[in-house]
Design a protein around this motif. Structure first.
Motif, PDB file in Angstrom:
ATOM      1  N   SER A 196      40.719 -20.897  56.258  1.00 53.44           N
ATOM      2  CA  SER A 196      40.997 -22.229  55.740  1.00 53.44           C
ATOM      3  C   SER A 196      42.381 -22.316  55.124  1.00 53.44           C
ATOM      4  O   SER A 196      42.789 -23.372  54.672  1.00 53.44           O
ATOM      5  CB  SER A 196      39.958 -22.627  54.693  1.00 53.44           C
ATOM      6  OG  SER A 196      40.158 -21.896  53.492  1.00 53.44           O
ATOM      7  N   CYS A 197      43.102 -21.225  55.090  1.00 51.71           N
ATOM      8  CA  CYS A 197      44.391 -21.152  54.405  1.00 51.71           C
ATOM      9  C   CYS A 197      45.545 -21.237  55.392  1.00 51.71           C
ATOM     10  O   CYS A 197      45.624 -20.457  56.338  1.00 51.71           O
ATOM     11  CB  CYS A 197      44.491 -19.840  53.629  1.00 51.71           C
ATOM     12  SG  CYS A 197      46.078 -19.595  52.825  1.00 51.71           S
ATOM     13  N   ILE A 198      46.438 -22.184  55.138  1.00 47.74           N
ATOM     14  CA  ILE A 198      47.666 -22.298  55.907  1.00 47.74           C
ATOM     15  C   ILE A 198      48.782 -21.860  54.963  1.00 47.74           C
ATOM     16  O   ILE A 198      48.946 -22.427  53.882  1.00 47.74           O
ATOM     17  CB  ILE A 198      47.892 -23.740  56.392  1.00 47.74           C
ATOM     18  CG1 ILE A 198      46.668 -24.229  57.175  1.00 47.74           C
ATOM     19  CG2 ILE A 198      49.163 -23.833  57.234  1.00 47.74           C
ATOM     20  CD1 ILE A 198      46.574 -25.724  57.303  1.00 47.74           C
ATOM     21  N   ARG A 199      49.521 -20.822  55.372  1.00 55.74           N
ATOM     22  CA  ARG A 199      50.562 -20.256  54.513  1.00 55.74           C
ATOM     23  C   ARG A 199      51.942 -20.689  55.000  1.00 55.74           C
ATOM     24  O   ARG A 199      52.250 -20.536  56.181  1.00 55.74           O
ATOM     25  CB  ARG A 199      50.451 -18.729  54.505  1.00 55.74           C
ATOM     26  CG  ARG A 199      49.175 -18.242  53.849  1.00 55.74           C
ATOM     27  CD  ARG A 199      49.004 -16.723  53.972  1.00 55.74           C
ATOM     28  NE  ARG A 199      48.556 -16.314  55.289  1.00 55.74           N
ATOM     29  CZ  ARG A 199      47.278 -16.241  55.673  1.00 55.74           C
ATOM     30  NH1 ARG A 199      46.323 -16.538  54.827  1.00 55.74           N
ATOM     31  NH2 ARG A 199      46.968 -15.858  56.888  1.00 55.74           N
ATOM     32  N   PHE A 200      52.746 -21.180  54.063  1.00 58.38           N
ATOM     33  CA  PHE A 200      54.109 -21.596  54.365  1.00 58.38           C
ATOM     34  C   PHE A 200      55.065 -20.686  53.608  1.00 58.38           C
ATOM     35  O   PHE A 200      55.305 -20.871  52.415  1.00 58.38           O
ATOM     36  CB  PHE A 200      54.330 -23.061  53.970  1.00 58.38           C
ATOM     37  CG  PHE A 200      53.390 -24.014  54.655  1.00 58.38           C
ATOM     38  CD1 PHE A 200      53.554 -24.329  55.997  1.00 58.38           C
ATOM     39  CD2 PHE A 200      52.328 -24.588  53.966  1.00 58.38           C
ATOM     40  CE1 PHE A 200      52.690 -25.206  56.642  1.00 58.38           C
ATOM     41  CE2 PHE A 200      51.461 -25.466  54.590  1.00 58.38           C
ATOM     42  CZ  PHE A 200      51.634 -25.772  55.935  1.00 58.38           C
ATOM     43  N   LYS A 201      55.605 -19.691  54.319  1.00 59.58           N
ATOM     44  CA  LYS A 201      56.528 -18.746  53.691  1.00 59.58           C
ATOM     45  C   LYS A 201      57.909 -19.364  53.500  1.00 59.58           C
ATOM     46  O   LYS A 201      58.636 -18.970  52.601  1.00 59.58           O
ATOM     47  CB  LYS A 201      56.609 -17.460  54.509  1.00 59.58           C
ATOM     48  CG  LYS A 201      55.314 -16.669  54.424  1.00 59.58           C
ATOM     49  CD  LYS A 201      55.390 -15.369  55.169  1.00 59.58           C
ATOM     50  CE  LYS A 201      54.042 -14.648  55.029  1.00 59.58           C
ATOM     51  NZ  LYS A 201      53.898 -13.556  55.952  1.00 59.58           N
ATOM     52  N   LYS A 202      58.272 -20.286  54.338  1.00 53.52           N
ATOM     53  CA  LYS A 202      59.537 -21.022  54.215  1.00 53.52           C
ATOM     54  C   LYS A 202      59.188 -22.457  53.835  1.00 53.52           C
ATOM     55  O   LYS A 202      58.846 -23.273  54.694  1.00 53.52           O
ATOM     56  CB  LYS A 202      60.316 -21.003  55.533  1.00 53.52           C
ATOM     57  CG  LYS A 202      60.694 -19.629  56.028  1.00 53.52           C
ATOM     58  CD  LYS A 202      61.868 -19.100  55.263  1.00 53.52           C
ATOM     59  CE  LYS A 202      62.328 -17.783  55.872  1.00 53.52           C
ATOM     60  NZ  LYS A 202      63.323 -17.127  55.080  1.00 53.52           N
ATOM     61  N   ALA A 203      59.284 -22.756  52.556  1.00 53.62           N
ATOM     62  CA  ALA A 203      58.870 -24.073  52.057  1.00 53.62           C
ATOM     63  C   ALA A 203      59.606 -25.211  52.758  1.00 53.62           C
ATOM     64  O   ALA A 203      59.031 -26.277  52.986  1.00 53.62           O
ATOM     65  CB  ALA A 203      59.077 -24.150  50.544  1.00 53.62           C
ATOM     66  N   GLU A 204      60.853 -24.965  53.125  1.00 56.66           N
ATOM     67  CA  GLU A 204      61.643 -26.011  53.776  1.00 56.66           C
ATOM     68  C   GLU A 204      61.136 -26.334  55.184  1.00 56.66           C
ATOM     69  O   GLU A 204      61.548 -27.321  55.787  1.00 56.66           O
ATOM     70  CB  GLU A 204      63.131 -25.633  53.812  1.00 56.66           C
ATOM     71  CG  GLU A 204      63.452 -24.401  54.621  1.00 56.66           C
ATOM     72  CD  GLU A 204      63.309 -23.073  53.871  1.00 56.66           C
ATOM     73  OE1 GLU A 204      63.702 -22.048  54.442  1.00 56.66           O
ATOM     74  OE2 GLU A 204      62.781 -23.048  52.735  1.00 56.66           O
ATOM     75  N   GLU A 205      60.202 -25.539  55.692  1.00 56.97           N
ATOM     76  CA  GLU A 205      59.657 -25.773  57.031  1.00 56.97           C
ATOM     77  C   GLU A 205      58.229 -26.337  57.014  1.00 56.97           C
ATOM     78  O   GLU A 205      57.569 -26.388  58.050  1.00 56.97           O
ATOM     79  CB  GLU A 205      59.701 -24.476  57.836  1.00 56.97           C
ATOM     80  CG  GLU A 205      61.116 -24.001  58.091  1.00 56.97           C
ATOM     81  CD  GLU A 205      61.178 -22.709  58.896  1.00 56.97           C
ATOM     82  OE1 GLU A 205      60.141 -22.237  59.406  1.00 56.97           O
ATOM     83  OE2 GLU A 205      62.291 -22.162  59.019  1.00 56.97           O
ATOM     84  N   ILE A 206      57.763 -26.765  55.857  1.00 60.37           N
ATOM     85  CA  ILE A 206      56.423 -27.367  55.802  1.00 60.37           C
ATOM     86  C   ILE A 206      56.427 -28.646  56.640  1.00 60.37           C
ATOM     87  O   ILE A 206      57.254 -29.530  56.426  1.00 60.37           O
ATOM     88  CB  ILE A 206      56.006 -27.677  54.345  1.00 60.37           C
ATOM     89  CG1 ILE A 206      55.884 -26.387  53.538  1.00 60.37           C
ATOM     90  CG2 ILE A 206      54.686 -28.458  54.324  1.00 60.37           C
ATOM     91  CD1 ILE A 206      55.644 -26.593  52.050  1.00 60.37           C
ATOM     92  N   PRO A 207      55.506 -28.758  57.598  1.00 58.39           N
ATOM     93  CA  PRO A 207      55.471 -29.949  58.459  1.00 58.39           C
ATOM     94  C   PRO A 207      54.700 -31.098  57.774  1.00 58.39           C
ATOM     95  O   PRO A 207      53.531 -31.340  58.050  1.00 58.39           O
ATOM     96  CB  PRO A 207      54.759 -29.444  59.715  1.00 58.39           C
ATOM     97  CG  PRO A 207      53.835 -28.375  59.198  1.00 58.39           C
ATOM     98  CD  PRO A 207      54.565 -27.731  58.049  1.00 58.39           C
ATOM     99  N   PHE A 208      55.385 -31.801  56.880  1.00 61.21           N
ATOM    100  CA  PHE A 208      54.720 -32.816  56.059  1.00 61.21           C
ATOM    101  C   PHE A 208      54.061 -33.918  56.885  1.00 61.21           C
ATOM    102  O   PHE A 208      52.976 -34.382  56.539  1.00 61.21           O
ATOM    103  CB  PHE A 208      55.706 -33.417  55.055  1.00 61.21           C
ATOM    104  CG  PHE A 208      56.210 -32.415  54.054  1.00 61.21           C
ATOM    105  CD1 PHE A 208      55.362 -31.894  53.088  1.00 61.21           C
ATOM    106  CD2 PHE A 208      57.519 -31.981  54.089  1.00 61.21           C
ATOM    107  CE1 PHE A 208      55.813 -30.961  52.168  1.00 61.21           C
ATOM    108  CE2 PHE A 208      57.985 -31.042  53.179  1.00 61.21           C
ATOM    109  CZ  PHE A 208      57.125 -30.533  52.208  1.00 61.21           C
ATOM    110  N   LYS A 209      54.684 -34.310  57.982  1.00 54.79           N
ATOM    111  CA  LYS A 209      54.100 -35.365  58.827  1.00 54.79           C
ATOM    112  C   LYS A 209      52.774 -34.891  59.437  1.00 54.79           C
ATOM    113  O   LYS A 209      51.791 -35.636  59.468  1.00 54.79           O
ATOM    114  CB  LYS A 209      55.102 -35.760  59.911  1.00 54.79           C
ATOM    115  CG  LYS A 209      54.766 -37.010  60.639  1.00 54.79           C
ATOM    116  CD  LYS A 209      55.909 -37.426  61.553  1.00 54.79           C
ATOM    117  CE  LYS A 209      55.581 -38.728  62.243  1.00 54.79           C
ATOM    118  NZ  LYS A 209      56.669 -39.199  63.082  1.00 54.79           N
ATOM    119  N   LEU A 210      52.732 -33.655  59.887  1.00 58.26           N
ATOM    120  CA  LEU A 210      51.493 -33.093  60.425  1.00 58.26           C
ATOM    121  C   LEU A 210      50.435 -32.972  59.335  1.00 58.26           C
ATOM    122  O   LEU A 210      49.261 -33.286  59.559  1.00 58.26           O
ATOM    123  CB  LEU A 210      51.760 -31.721  61.060  1.00 58.26           C
ATOM    124  CG  LEU A 210      50.548 -30.976  61.611  1.00 58.26           C
ATOM    125  CD1 LEU A 210      49.866 -31.769  62.723  1.00 58.26           C
ATOM    126  CD2 LEU A 210      50.959 -29.593  62.092  1.00 58.26           C
TER     127      LEU A 210
END
Length: 151
Positions: free
Chosen positions: A114-128
């Motif tokens: 259930s965990c989605i990990r974003f190691k590069k915060a600047e690449e979080i796909p906010f629209k998705l």
């Protein structure tokens, strides 16, 4: 990484400075897209979005005094995490997300149950993430939870 905080603003103030803008955007994305009925609160040392006891009096089976959790966001040691229990409980939603992710992000998806990990915060796909958040109402989450998780 556990951050002791009484409210979301206090939590955000304690995360690494360079993550704060991305974390605030993630929170805003959730708040602007989550269906009516879910409530934001501190949950398990993270910012959580739950089905309140007023809508689901049975609460969470692991702790019936707690509301039913749905989504949590956290600043972990090496990443920002989005915990989405709907992805865990609904294989179609999981598969949709896994298939959509590469259309929004060049980095390989780093995901647990259930965990989605974003190691590069600047690449979080906010629209998705916004689209994902809109996909399950509290009523649908309760039905999924009772069918697939609660025993």
């Amino acid at each position: 990484m556990h951050i002791a905080a009484k409210n979301p603003e206090a939590y955000i103030s304690k995360i690494p400075q360079e993550r704060i803008p991305y974390f605030k955007t993630l929170r805003k994305t959730i708040l602007e897209n989550i269906p009516n009925g879910f409530e934001e609160q501190m949950s398990y040392g993270m910012i959580g979005y739950v089905v309140p006891k007023s809508l689901y009096p049975s609460g969470y089976h692991c702790d019936t005094n707690s509301p039913l959790p749905f989504i949590n966001i956290a600043s972990q040691k090496n990443f920002i995490a989005l915990y989405h229990l709907g992805i865990y409980a609904n294989p179609k939603l999981h598969d949709w997300f896994v298939n959509e992710y590469p259309k929004h992000c060049k980095r390989k998806l780093d995901m647990g149950k259930s965990c989605i990990r974003f190691k590069k915060a600047e690449e979080i796909p906010f629209k998705l993430i916004a689209t994902l958040i809109q996909k399950i109402t509290p009523k649908q989450w309760i039905a999924l939870y009772e069918k697939n998780i609660k025993r």
